[in-house]
Design a protein around this motif. Sequence first.
Motif, PDB file in Angstrom:
ATOM      1  N   SER A  57       0.938  -1.561   0.180  1.00  0.00           N
ATOM      2  CA  SER A  57       0.093   0.092  -0.001  1.00  0.00           C
ATOM      3  C   SER A  57       0.789   1.370   0.004  1.00  0.00           C
ATOM      4  O   SER A  57       2.165   0.982   0.939  1.00  0.00           O
ATOM      5  CB  SER A  57      -0.446   0.448   1.578  1.00  0.00           C
ATOM      6  OG  SER A  57      -1.607  -0.991   1.137  1.00  0.00           O
ATOM      7  N   GLY A  58      -0.009   2.329  -0.940  1.00  0.00           N
ATOM      8  CA  GLY A  58       1.356   3.381  -0.636  1.00  0.00           C
ATOM      9  C   GLY A  58       2.337   3.184  -2.089  1.00  0.00           C
ATOM     10  O   GLY A  58       2.900   4.362  -2.277  1.00  0.00           O
ATOM     11  N   GLU A  59       2.466   1.692  -2.555  1.00  0.00           N
ATOM     12  CA  GLU A  59       3.296   1.816  -3.591  1.00  0.00           C
ATOM     13  C   GLU A  59       2.995   2.573  -4.765  1.00  0.00           C
ATOM     14  O   GLU A  59       0.990   2.062  -5.195  1.00  0.00           O
ATOM     15  CB  GLU A  59       4.141   0.665  -3.992  1.00  0.00           C
ATOM     16  CG  GLU A  59       4.927   0.949  -2.510  1.00  0.00           C
ATOM     17  CD  GLU A  59       5.979  -0.560  -2.721  1.00  0.00           C
ATOM     18  OE1 GLU A  59       6.352  -1.084  -4.483  1.00  0.00           O
ATOM     19  OE2 GLU A  59       6.321  -1.351  -1.814  1.00  0.00           O
TER      20      GLU A  59
ATOM     21  N   GLN B 192      -3.955   1.015  -2.653  1.00  0.00           N
ATOM     22  CA  GLN B 192      -4.299   2.139  -1.951  1.00  0.00           C
ATOM     23  C   GLN B 192      -4.244   1.002  -0.476  1.00  0.00           C
ATOM     24  O   GLN B 192      -4.783   1.527   0.185  1.00  0.00           O
ATOM     25  CB  GLN B 192      -5.719   2.851  -2.120  1.00  0.00           C
ATOM     26  CG  GLN B 192      -4.904   3.872  -3.367  1.00  0.00           C
ATOM     27  CD  GLN B 192      -5.733   4.912  -3.275  1.00  0.00           C
ATOM     28  OE1 GLN B 192      -7.230   5.146  -2.934  1.00  0.00           O
ATOM     29  NE2 GLN B 192      -5.680   6.182  -3.648  1.00  0.00           N
TER      30      GLN B 192
END
Length: 196
Positions: free
Chosen positions: A58-60, A175
């Motif tokens: 998540s976040g990549e 996300q």
Amino acid sequence: MFKKVLGISVMIVLFFILITNIFEQGNTNEISNEIDVTGDTSVEGASISPIESAGIESGELAPDFELETVSGEVAKLSDYRGKKVFLNFWYTYCPPCKEEMPDMQAFYEEYQEEVEIIAVNLTEMENKKQDVYDYIDQFGYTYTIPLDQKGIVSDDYKVVAAPITYFIGTDGVVQQPRKIGPMTYEFMVEMAEELN
């Protein structure tokens, strides 16, 4: 003669280690949680994998790709920017994959204006490419189905099991944590609401 002595010595050491391990296991009164160390009771299955196989977090930013689809078109992930995407990996003889696909179709029919489903077939896992076409025709799945014939995209996403799904927001960023195992319709609705 030296080889025989060395061989016998190694056997004695291995035997001692085996006996020690058996003795230590027999003396523990605690129940160990060797399989599910998370304590999460909703876990449906997992495997222990090296850290490099953890997948995209998540976040990549989701790695872009371009693959031919079963309909002969080209699917490029970056073309879906501005739309929520469920990026799924599957193959035809995978029972959990078969379990989730009708729910994916029902979800897609209801939410296709808001969420795109891209179900990447792990084509190099198939007996033959034609099996994919036959399977899709048999069940009438209409969401986007690209063919990862060389395993490049599955390598980029560190796919170690199937089905596996990544949840990508309108900004192209993963996300939510990836889902290993089959999704239900309800779970997909929940994930769609979580993405922005």
